[in-house]
Design an enzyme around this catalytic site. Structure first.
Site, PDB file in Angstrom:
ATOM      1  N   GLN A   1       4.910   9.818   6.817  1.00  0.00           N
ATOM      2  CA  GLN A   1       3.951  10.670   5.913  1.00  0.00           C
ATOM      3  C   GLN A   1       4.251  11.855   6.046  1.00  0.00           C
ATOM      4  O   GLN A   1       4.448  12.581   5.233  1.00  0.00           O
ATOM      5  CB  GLN A   1       2.536  10.299   6.547  1.00  0.00           C
TER       6      GLN A   1
ATOM      7  N   ASP B   1       2.775  -0.773  12.058  1.00  0.00           N
ATOM      8  CA  ASP B   1       1.600  -1.229  11.570  1.00  0.00           C
ATOM      9  C   ASP B   1       1.330  -2.626  12.198  1.00  0.00           C
ATOM     10  O   ASP B   1       0.399  -3.296  11.984  1.00  0.00           O
ATOM     11  CB  ASP B   1       1.529  -1.211  10.230  1.00  0.00           C
TER      12      ASP B   1
ATOM     13  N   LYS C   1      -3.993   6.803  14.985  1.00  0.00           N
ATOM     14  CA  LYS C   1      -4.395   5.553  13.649  1.00  0.00           C
ATOM     15  C   LYS C   1      -5.630   5.936  13.374  1.00  0.00           C
ATOM     16  O   LYS C   1      -6.328   6.500  13.911  1.00  0.00           O
ATOM     17  CB  LYS C   1      -3.515   4.446  13.838  1.00  0.00           C
TER      18      LYS C   1
ATOM     19  N   SER D   1       7.379   9.914  11.534  1.00  0.00           N
ATOM     20  CA  SER D   1       6.121   9.743  10.683  1.00  0.00           C
ATOM     21  C   SER D   1       6.828  10.002   9.245  1.00  0.00           C
ATOM     22  O   SER D   1       7.167  10.830   8.745  1.00  0.00           O
ATOM     23  CB  SER D   1       5.207  10.925  11.033  1.00  0.00           C
TER      24      SER D   1
ATOM     25  N   LYS E   1       0.873  -1.207  -0.118  1.00  0.00           N
ATOM     26  CA  LYS E   1       0.084  -0.008  -0.089  1.00  0.00           C
ATOM     27  C   LYS E   1       0.947   1.269   0.076  1.00  0.00           C
ATOM     28  O   LYS E   1       0.534   2.163  -0.564  1.00  0.00           O
ATOM     29  CB  LYS E   1      -0.987   0.053   1.298  1.00  0.00           C
TER      30      LYS E   1
HETATM   31  C1  S3P Z   1       2.376   5.211   6.183  1.00  0.00           C
HETATM   32  C2  S3P Z   1       2.998   5.564   7.288  1.00  0.00           C
HETATM   33  C3  S3P Z   1       2.739   5.175   8.524  1.00  0.00           C
HETATM   34  C4  S3P Z   1       1.913   3.803   8.697  1.00  0.00           C
HETATM   35  C5  S3P Z   1       0.857   4.291   7.640  1.00  0.00           C
HETATM   36  C6  S3P Z   1       1.458   4.198   6.246  1.00  0.00           C
HETATM   37  C7  S3P Z   1       3.452   5.627   5.001  1.00  0.00           C
HETATM   38  O1  S3P Z   1       2.079   6.246   9.187  1.00  0.00           O
HETATM   39  O2  S3P Z   1       1.398   3.840   9.893  1.00  0.00           O
HETATM   40  O3  S3P Z   1       0.193   2.685   7.729  1.00  0.00           O
HETATM   41  O4  S3P Z   1       2.818   4.913   3.724  1.00  0.00           O
HETATM   42  O5  S3P Z   1       3.864   6.506   4.950  1.00  0.00           O
HETATM   43  P1  S3P Z   1       2.798   7.374   9.983  1.00  0.00           P
HETATM   44  O6  S3P Z   1       3.627   8.367   9.042  1.00  0.00           O
HETATM   45  O7  S3P Z   1       1.704   8.476  10.530  1.00  0.00           O
HETATM   46  O8  S3P Z   1       3.588   7.081  11.083  1.00  0.00           O
END
Ligand code: S3P
Length: 425
Positions: free
Chosen positions: A164, A313, A340, A162, A18
């Site tokens: 993200q 995760d 989350k 993070s 994903k």
């Molecule tokens: C993700 C980063 C993680 C993870 C999420 C997917 C990503 O979140 O928990 O399922 O694809 O960058 P965070 O960046 O909030 O830790």
């Protein structure tokens, strides 16, 4: 309804990763030329990304497991006709916000009830420092982003671990007037860095920082998305708990920022074999086999600090697995779990207790003692990883378990329950 199982056996075909799929689609959308993405994740989250990109004027052909994206460069996105609905997907909203900060138009990003409760100040702050104007609802979605085609270069210490947030700033860096540098408090998944490199981006990684410049053109490429190790984790943990299990997981992404689960399973006695290692579009991939059986230990399995980030995760399914360890499990430094798709600490505590689990809630984690689980009715709270972790609990528990709102697995793993049924024996 899921009944107790003796073991799981067979080959598991995983959905495309994903995290990698989101990045492939977004970067392809602002690259020059055509990108074919094979094995794009069938998840609702990744469909939300494609819908948003289409609404921004990107030409996309999607059919089966392949997605073709016709990128026309960084400046080719168009003002959408209405708000962009990111659904349940935090990755869609936070990463796309980085790209939208560099566009000379206004855009609104919305999401479902769960996403509307999630913290966005963490991306608003750096994007505003770069010159975008962003309105949020008390730090939460919807986000109204007034971007500009040239952002200011910044050097940013990300306060929360993070991927993200890191990815959002790096993507915004593609529109900056100089080099953008980020540093993070713990190493998080590096798929954005690897994908940008694959598309020809100019990135440098130091010991404790990553820098990006907009010097080089991003060019459309062929991409193969490996199987999602976070989806695999549910089956790997189930196999570990059920002695006699033997599962093959071909074509799994084993990026070192994601693969800590393999080490943990090995540590507690599962037989994990990693074969046919290879690299595809800058991502390490392998065929993984897990044979079950836990080694009983005198010491509690403790997950804290950087390991918590690396397993973020996988913590829901590790909580379930903790019920089968003689000295249990303790997870700390995991306050992020509270923000989350649901409050995963509170949800795990509630659900495992109702199944007979001996669980203690702590502010930034939980402690699970060895316990005998019994089937009952539990609630996913609409959170895909909660639903799949509870499905693993159901395989271990006496009797039968009913999971409310279990269809939310589609958010990351459509067909999860069919795959599960096909390996249970
Ligand atoms: C993700 C980063 C993680 C993870 C999420 C997917 C990503 O979140 O928990 O399922 O694809 O960058 P965070 O960046 O909030 O830790």
């Amino acid at each position: 309804m899921i009944a107790q199982a003796n073991r799981i056996v067979g080959t598991i075909v995983l959905p495309g990763d994903k995290s990698i799929s989101h990045r492939a689609a977004m970067i392809a959308a602002i690259a020059q030329g055509t990108t074919r993405i094979r094995n794009y994740s069938p998840s609702e989250d990744c469909s939300a990304t494609l819908r948003c990109l289409s609404a921004l004027g990107v030409r996309i052909e999607a059919g089966g497991a392949d997605v073709i994206i016709h990128g026309a460069g960084r400046a080719a996105l168009r003002s959408p006709a209405g708000p962009l609905d990111c659904g349940n997907s935090g990755t869609t909203m936070r990463l796309l916000a980085g790209i939208l900060a560099g566009q000379p138009f206004e855009c609104v990003l919305t999401g479902d009830d769960s996403l509307s409760r999630r913290p966005m100040q963490r991306i608003v702050e750096p994007l505003e420092a770069m010159g975008a104007a962003i309105e949020a609802n008390g730090g939460r979605p919807p986000l109204t982003i007034r971007g500009r085609s040239q952002l200011a270069a910044i050097s940013y210490n990300i306060p929360v671990a993070s991927a993200q947030v890191k990815s959002c700033v790096l993507l915004a860096g593609l529109f900056a007037d100089g080099i953008v540098t980020v540093s993070e408090p713990a190493v998080t998944r590096d798929h954005t860095e690897r994908m940008l490199q694959w598309f020809g981006g100019s990135l440098t990684a130091g010991q404790d920082h990553i820098s990006i410049s907009n010097e080089s053109e991003l060019v459309g490429r062929e991409i193969h998305v490996p199987g999602d190790i976070s989806a695999a984790a549910f089956f790997m943990a189930a196999a570990a708990c059920l002695e006699g299990s033997d599962i093959d997981l071909p074509d799994v992404g084993i990026n070192p920022t994601r693969s800590a689960i393999l080490d943990v399973l090995g540590e507690i006695g599962a037989d994990v074999t990693i074969g046919n290692r290879r690299e595809i579009n800058c991502e390490p991939v392998a065929d993984v086999r897990v044979r079950g059986g836990l080694r009983q230990r005198d010491e509690r399995l403790v997950i804290a600090d950087d390991r918590t980030t690396a397993l973020i995760d996988e913590l829901p399914v590790l909580a379930v697995l903790g019920t089968q360890l003689s000295a249990g499990i303790e997870v700390r430094d995991a306050a992020e779990l509270r923000v989350k798709e649901s409050d995963r600490i509170a949800g795990l505590v509630t659900n495992l207790r109702s199944m007979g689990g001996d669980v203690t809630e702590i502010e930034d984690g939980f402690r699970v003692e060895r316990s005998r689980l019994r089937g009952t009715r539990v609630d996913s709270f609409g959170d895909h990883r909660m639903a799949m972790a509870l499905a693993v609990a159901a395989l271990i528990a006496d009797g039968e378990t009913e999971i409310d709102r279990a269809e939310c697995v589609d958010i990351s793993f459509p067909g999860f329950f069919d795959v599960l049924e096909s390996v249970v024996s």
